[in-house]
Design a protein around this motif. Structure first.
Motif, PDB file in Angstrom:
ATOM      1  N   ALA A  22       1.044  -1.176  -0.034  1.00 50.02           N
ATOM      2  CA  ALA A  22      -0.114   0.126  -0.018  1.00 50.02           C
ATOM      3  C   ALA A  22       0.663   1.339   0.059  1.00 50.02           C
ATOM      4  N   ARG A  23       1.988   1.101   0.477  1.00 47.92           N
ATOM      5  CA  ARG A  23       2.912   2.321   0.687  1.00 47.92           C
ATOM      6  C   ARG A  23       4.075   2.370  -0.524  1.00 47.92           C
ATOM      7  N   GLY A  24       3.777   1.578  -1.588  1.00 52.51           N
ATOM      8  CA  GLY A  24       4.687   1.317  -2.646  1.00 52.51           C
ATOM      9  C   GLY A  24       6.030   0.952  -2.100  1.00 52.51           C
ATOM     10  N   GLU A  25       5.930  -0.257  -1.289  1.00 52.31           N
ATOM     11  CA  GLU A  25       7.034  -0.784  -0.490  1.00 52.31           C
ATOM     12  C   GLU A  25       7.885  -1.517  -1.758  1.00 52.31           C
ATOM     13  N   HIS A  26       7.578  -1.889  -2.653  1.00 47.55           N
ATOM     14  CA  HIS A  26       8.197  -2.758  -3.793  1.00 47.55           C
ATOM     15  C   HIS A  26       9.109  -1.832  -4.528  1.00 47.55           C
ATOM     16  N   LEU A  27       8.272  -0.682  -4.951  1.00 49.04           N
ATOM     17  CA  LEU A  27       8.954   0.468  -5.723  1.00 49.04           C
ATOM     18  C   LEU A  27      10.149   0.765  -5.016  1.00 49.04           C
ATOM     19  N   ARG A  28       9.914   1.298  -3.745  1.00 50.08           N
ATOM     20  CA  ARG A  28      11.009   1.556  -2.786  1.00 50.08           C
ATOM     21  C   ARG A  28      12.201   0.823  -2.932  1.00 50.08           C
ATOM     22  N   GLU A  29      11.843  -0.478  -2.666  1.00 49.44           N
ATOM     23  CA  GLU A  29      13.050  -1.444  -2.635  1.00 49.44           C
ATOM     24  C   GLU A  29      13.539  -1.568  -3.989  1.00 49.44           C
ATOM     25  N   TRP A  30      12.927  -1.624  -4.949  1.00 49.91           N
ATOM     26  CA  TRP A  30      13.541  -1.917  -6.285  1.00 49.91           C
ATOM     27  C   TRP A  30      14.441  -0.854  -6.685  1.00 49.91           C
ATOM     28  N   ALA A  31      13.862   0.622  -6.587  1.00 53.03           N
ATOM     29  CA  ALA A  31      14.654   1.746  -6.853  1.00 53.03           C
ATOM     30  C   ALA A  31      16.045   1.835  -6.069  1.00 53.03           C
ATOM     31  N   ALA A  32      15.980   1.452  -4.700  1.00 56.53           N
ATOM     32  CA  ALA A  32      16.898   1.425  -3.763  1.00 56.53           C
ATOM     33  C   ALA A  32      17.988   0.489  -4.229  1.00 56.53           C
ATOM     34  N   LEU A  33      17.576  -0.871  -4.532  1.00 61.37           N
ATOM     35  CA  LEU A  33      18.661  -1.661  -4.892  1.00 61.37           C
ATOM     36  C   LEU A  33      19.197  -1.442  -6.162  1.00 61.37           C
ATOM     37  N   GLN A  34      18.600  -0.807  -6.968  1.00 61.25           N
ATOM     38  CA  GLN A  34      19.122  -0.489  -8.342  1.00 61.25           C
ATOM     39  C   GLN A  34      20.221   0.527  -7.802  1.00 61.25           C
ATOM     40  N   LEU A  35      20.132   1.609  -7.361  1.00 61.14           N
ATOM     41  CA  LEU A  35      20.856   2.676  -7.219  1.00 61.14           C
ATOM     42  C   LEU A  35      22.025   2.302  -6.364  1.00 61.14           C
ATOM     43  N   VAL A  36      21.877   1.329  -5.248  1.00 62.77           N
ATOM     44  CA  VAL A  36      22.952   1.424  -4.467  1.00 62.77           C
ATOM     45  C   VAL A  36      23.884   0.113  -4.932  1.00 62.77           C
ATOM     46  N   SER A  37      23.344  -0.832  -5.547  1.00 58.85           N
ATOM     47  CA  SER A  37      24.075  -1.957  -6.104  1.00 58.85           C
ATOM     48  C   SER A  37      24.938  -1.303  -7.289  1.00 58.85           C
ATOM     49  N   ALA A  38      24.242  -0.252  -8.065  1.00 57.17           N
ATOM     50  CA  ALA A  38      25.186   0.332  -8.986  1.00 57.17           C
ATOM     51  C   ALA A  38      26.448   0.893  -8.496  1.00 57.17           C
ATOM     52  N   ALA A  39      26.314   1.445  -7.380  1.00 58.22           N
ATOM     53  CA  ALA A  39      27.386   2.389  -6.778  1.00 58.22           C
ATOM     54  C   ALA A  39      28.248   1.575  -5.797  1.00 58.22           C
ATOM     55  N   GLU A  40      27.646   0.631  -5.162  1.00 54.69           N
ATOM     56  CA  GLU A  40      28.441  -0.282  -4.212  1.00 54.69           C
ATOM     57  C   GLU A  40      28.082  -1.535  -4.501  1.00 54.69           C
ATOM     58  N   PRO A  41      28.516  -2.179  -5.304  1.00 52.63           N
ATOM     59  CA  PRO A  41      28.185  -3.572  -5.752  1.00 52.63           C
ATOM     60  C   PRO A  41      28.130  -4.615  -4.798  1.00 52.63           C
ATOM     61  N   ASP A  42      28.852  -4.594  -3.577  1.00 51.18           N
ATOM     62  CA  ASP A  42      28.878  -5.331  -2.752  1.00 51.18           C
ATOM     63  C   ASP A  42      28.386  -5.266  -1.149  1.00 51.18           C
ATOM     64  N   LEU A  43      27.543  -4.025  -1.281  1.00 49.56           N
ATOM     65  CA  LEU A  43      26.842  -3.775  -0.069  1.00 49.56           C
ATOM     66  C   LEU A  43      25.509  -4.259   0.020  1.00 49.56           C
ATOM     67  N   VAL A  44      24.817  -4.302  -1.061  1.00 51.48           N
ATOM     68  CA  VAL A  44      23.562  -4.834  -0.843  1.00 51.48           C
ATOM     69  C   VAL A  44      23.291  -6.099  -2.031  1.00 51.48           C
ATOM     70  N   PRO A  45      22.116  -6.504  -1.750  1.00 49.75           N
ATOM     71  CA  PRO A  45      21.593  -7.510  -2.787  1.00 49.75           C
ATOM     72  C   PRO A  45      21.720  -7.119  -4.281  1.00 49.75           C
ATOM     73  N   SER A  46      21.861  -7.667  -5.249  1.00 55.26           N
ATOM     74  CA  SER A  46      21.928  -7.230  -6.661  1.00 55.26           C
ATOM     75  C   SER A  46      20.469  -7.460  -7.026  1.00 55.26           C
ATOM     76  N   PRO A  47      19.749  -6.526  -7.248  1.00 53.59           N
ATOM     77  CA  PRO A  47      18.427  -6.680  -8.066  1.00 53.59           C
ATOM     78  C   PRO A  47      18.224  -7.612  -9.469  1.00 53.59           C
ATOM     79  N   LEU A  48      17.841  -8.444  -9.501  1.00 57.35           N
ATOM     80  CA  LEU A  48      17.575  -9.227 -10.795  1.00 57.35           C
ATOM     81  C   LEU A  48      16.398  -9.104 -11.510  1.00 57.35           C
ATOM     82  N   ARG A  49      15.310  -9.264 -10.845  1.00 55.94           N
ATOM     83  CA  ARG A  49      14.032  -8.880 -11.558  1.00 55.94           C
ATOM     84  C   ARG A  49      12.920  -8.554 -10.598  1.00 55.94           C
TER      85      ARG A  49
END
Length: 286
Positions: A22-49
Motif C-alpha cells: 500500500a505504501r509502494g514498498e516494492h517500488l521503494r525497494e527496487w529503486a534503492a537496490l538498483q541505485l545502491v548496487s550500481a554504486a556499491e556492488p557488494d553492499l546490498v543484494p543485486s536486483p535481478l527481476r
C-alpha cells in the motif's frame, strides 16, 4: 505489526513476495537496490527481476489495489552472505556497520522518493493522543504531546544532509560475514536525512544494548561523499540529531504504551523504560 512480505531462497537467488504494498514498498525497494548496487556492488543484494503478476517490470498501477494477479508481486535478488547482527555489537561489528553506513550514505539519493518526516510527525502526534498513560508513562506522554506540538521539528522536515535512507534499522537487516556488513530489506527506503537515519538506528528497540558513541563520533567529524557531483560533507548536526532522537523515542513510546502494538513482544517494564528514555532526552528533563 503485520508482515508485508514473505521470503524464499532458491540457490543463490532470494525471492521476496509482497502481500502488502500500500505504501509502494516494492517500488521503494527496487529503486534503492538498483541505485545502491550500481554504486556499491557488494553492499546490498543485486536486483535481478521485479515481477508484477508474473510479468517483468514494476508497475506502480497496483499500489494500494490489493490485487496483483495469481503470482502476486515479487522481487528477485541475489543472496548475500552473513548472519544478522544482534544484541550488543562487538567493536569489529560496530566498525563494520559504520563502514557500511558510510558507503550507503555517500551515494547521492536525488532520484529516490522522499521519506516524509512531516507525515511521520503527524502520525506520531496522532498516535500519542489515542490513549492516556499513568505514572512515568503518563508524564512522558504529556511531555511528548507538548513537544510534538511546539513546532520545534518544523525546521527539520527537509533534509540538511540528504542520504539514501534505509528506513528499517532493525539489526537483523545488517548481515555480518566476519569482515564486513551488508544491508538488506529496503522496502521503507527513500531520500532521507543523515540525522534522521542515524537517530532511527540509535533509538531502535533492537539496538539498545550497544554503545553507539563510536559510531556517532564517526559522523560528527567530516566524511566526504564519493561522488564528485555531491562533495557535501557527511557531517552530523548535533541539534538536528538530538531532535530526531526525541522524535524516534516518542514513536517507540506510542508503540510500547499500554496495549500498544509492540507490547506483547517486549518485557513487561518496556513501556516504563521507554518513558524514562524519552524524558531523559528532552532538554527540560536532562
Amino acid at each position: 505489526m503485520s508482515q508485508t512480505h514473505s521470503v524464499s531462497i532458491c540457490g543463490g537467488v532470494v525471492i521476496k513476495r509482497y502481500v502488502d504494498w500500500a505504501r509502494g514498498e516494492h517500488l521503494r525497494e527496487w529503486a534503492a537496490l538498483q541505485l545502491v548496487s550500481a554504486a556499491e556492488p557488494d553492499l546490498v543484494p543485486s536486483p535481478l527481476r521485479c515481477s508484477w503478476g508474473g510479468t517483468s517490470g514494476c508497475s506502480p498501477g497496483g499500489i494500494g489495489t490489493g490485487s496483483a494477479g495469481a503470482d502476486g508481486l515479487s522481487i528477485l535478488m541475489s543472496l548475500v552472505p552473513g548472519r544478522p547482527l544482534a544484541g550488543a555489537l562487538a567493536p569489529e561489528e560496530l566498525a563494520g556497520l559504520g563502514t557500511a553506513l558510510l558507503e550507503l550514505w555517500s551515494i547521492p539519493a536525488d532520484d529516490l522518493t522522499p521519506i516524509s518526516y512531516s507525515a511521520f510527525v503527524d502520525r506520531v502526534r496522532e498516535a500519542m493522543g489515542t490513549w492516556r498513560g499513568t505514572g512515568i508513562v503518563g508524564a512522558a506522554q504529556t511531555a511528548a504531546t507538548a513537544w510534538l506540538s511546539s513546532g520545534v521539528l518544523d525546521q527539520y522536515y527537509e533534509p540538511s544532509v540528504p542520504v539514501v535512507g534505509h528506513g528499517d534499522p532493525n539489526l537483523s537487516n545488517y548481515l555480518w560475514d566476519g569482515s564486513r556488513v551488508r544491508i538488506i530489506d529496503f522496502e521503507d527506503a527513500g531520500r532521507s536525512d543523515l540525522a534522521m537515519e542515524l537517530a532511527n538506528l540509535v533509538e531502535h528497540l533492537a539496538c539498545r544494548t550497544t554503545d553507539w558513541t563510536p559510531l556517532i563520533d564517526r559522523f560528527t567529524t567530516t566524511g566526504i561523499r564519493t561522488d564528485a557531483n555531491h562533495p557535501g560533507a557527511l557531517q552530523l548536526h548535533a541539534g538536528r540529531f538530538h531532535a530526531a532522537r526525541c522524535l524516534w523515542a516518542a514513536f517507540w513510546l506510542t508503540m510500547l504504551r499500554p496495549g500498544g502494538p509492540a507490547v506483547d513482544r517486549n518485557p513487561p517494564n518496556a513501556g516504563n523504560l521507554q518513558a524514562a528514555r524519552f524524558l531523559s532526552l528532552l532538554p527540560t528533563y536532562s
